[in-house]
Design an enzyme around this catalytic site. Sequence first.
Site, PDB file in Angstrom:
ATOM      1  N   GLY A  44      -5.967 -11.487   5.591  1.00 56.19           N
ATOM      2  CA  GLY A  44      -7.077 -11.065   6.428  1.00 56.19           C
ATOM      3  C   GLY A  44      -7.306  -9.568   6.485  1.00 56.19           C
ATOM      4  N   ASP A  46      -8.560  -6.060   5.355  1.00 53.17           N
ATOM      5  CA  ASP A  46      -9.613  -5.602   4.448  1.00 53.17           C
ATOM      6  C   ASP A  46      -9.149  -4.443   3.578  1.00 53.17           C
ATOM      7  OD1 ASP A  46     -11.429  -7.467   5.533  1.00 53.17           O
ATOM      8  OD2 ASP A  46     -11.893  -6.112   7.179  1.00 53.17           O
ATOM      9  N   ASP A 160      -6.133  11.827 -10.796  1.00 49.49           N
ATOM     10  CA  ASP A 160      -6.075  10.888 -11.921  1.00 49.49           C
ATOM     11  C   ASP A 160      -6.612  11.592 -13.168  1.00 49.49           C
ATOM     12  OD1 ASP A 160      -5.087   8.872 -10.354  1.00 49.49           O
ATOM     13  OD2 ASP A 160      -7.034   7.960  -9.971  1.00 49.49           O
ATOM     14  N   HIS A 365      -5.673   6.409 -17.143  1.00 50.00           N
ATOM     15  CA  HIS A 365      -4.574   7.204 -16.613  1.00 50.00           C
ATOM     16  C   HIS A 365      -3.657   7.690 -17.742  1.00 50.00           C
ATOM     17  CE1 HIS A 365      -5.564   5.921 -12.488  1.00 50.00           C
ATOM     18  NE2 HIS A 365      -5.895   4.789 -13.082  1.00 50.00           N
TER      19      HIS A 365
END
Length: 560
Positions: A44, A46, A160, A365
Amino acid sequence: MTKINIIPLSGIRESGKNLFVVEVDNDIFVLDCGLRYPENELLGIDTIIPDFTYLKENANRVAGVFLTHGHPDAIGALPYFLEEIQAPVFGTKLTIELAKLNVHRYEATKRFKEFHVIDEFTEIDFGSTVISFFRTTHSIPDSVGISLKTAEGNIVYTGDFKFDQSASASYKTDFARLAEIGREGVLALLSTSSNAENQQSVASELQIADEVYDTILYWEGRIVVACVASNLQRVQQVIDASYRSNRKIVLTGQDFGKIIRTAMKLGKLTLPDENLFITQKEMKKYRPEELVILETGRMGEPIRALQKMAKGTHRTLKIQEGDLVYITTTPTIAMETVVAKTEDIIYRAGGTVKNISDNLVVSGHANANDLQLMLNLMQPKYLIPVQGEYRQLAAHANLAKQLGYQANQVIIAGKGDVLSYQKGELVLNGAVPAENVMIDGKGIGDIGNIVLRDRKVLSEDGIFVAVVTISRREKKIISSPQITSRGFVYVKASRDLIRESAELVQSIVETHLAEDGFDWGNLKQDIRDQLSRYLFEQTRRRPVILPVIMEASGRKGKKY
């Protein structure tokens, strides 16, 4: 000596949710402010965001938030951060526009305006620190790394990145700037580790573009492409390949419309033909071999949408005989099982599946060679591997040791660790709060381990409700116990279990009513304990037990 602290508040020993704090004298610089999406066991939930406790306690010292790129792992938690701490936000043009979309759709921050656009030539002087930026290559345009110049040397955060010599202008790394920063002297390098275990060469984007084009050109039927919405480089390749193959594109996915419009407005995504996109209603005008369906969304959402298409539960689309489902994003380890199950469902529906990683090693990456090249360019005194699970941080540490770095020069920190530069050395100097903060609907941080444990039990063993009405004044049961079960046992096949459970509850209530010191809390706890033991003995399961005690008082009852 300048006071320097480096604190990885999150984005370390985990994937996503990047937020790194650098303190120089009295200023606090926040590098990225991301979220991550939960694994299946967080029922549940998010999203998960960093713990801002330390930053809230020192809000007056926060000089700004500095963003490396526009993916959710770098910008996703900004609305929750800015709700608590008013601080300027800095990023490249596309990153800032995507951050605005994210921040302004959240009610509490829809009026926030202090966004500042930077580029690779920007320098911001904060007195004891000068912040500058350098271009990097990632799967979204306008990605940058961040350099904080201090009296003790540069502190560099790569964000990144990967190295790709064939990258186009919007994605090209500024190697000269990297070498320049290295020559100035780097005290600490915070470098991404999410692909550190990969020793193989990653395919260039030119190779990937050719692979996408060949796949779309030679398939003699409809193609459903699954792609993460924010991977704009892959989206551009699909657009170009579809155009060259004389196919029309049908867009699906809730997040994609705003992202694509923003990228196109800034010239970061180009459309070779204004009529390339068609609506789902217009699909019937075209033969299957003239169509590409582009299914996008957040991480994991395209895969779940594919499942719905294959099962026939998607709101508008269904996998047909002869369809090719082309998965153009390499799944994370956590998603591999889900992807495998999805492929099976698609084949059952008559489709065929192809993964972009079937023929190429694909990643946005840095692999092992890229990470070592970054180290050689920067020559840092200390390496702090970030952005990855522990095994990936350890792999990055081993890569550094291959280049001659000593064990005390590579620091694998934990979330919240305070790394202080003292007497010429970077040392561990305590810790600050750095727990996961879970978002569930409108609730922020109100879901803890106890709630998650209950959700897990409910998902595995169900719930067992016992309702009984009593009269304390008459010391008797008015209405016999009624048992209700959901997700525990099939009631019709377990009549004896239900009957014996009701008898047990009645016995417990009668015992408590006969006592002089009647206590509601003790009664309910006794029902839970005894019923739990009995049900476990009979079924080897432990459902959530909910006793509901009604007290008769005249014509109305009180519920406890």
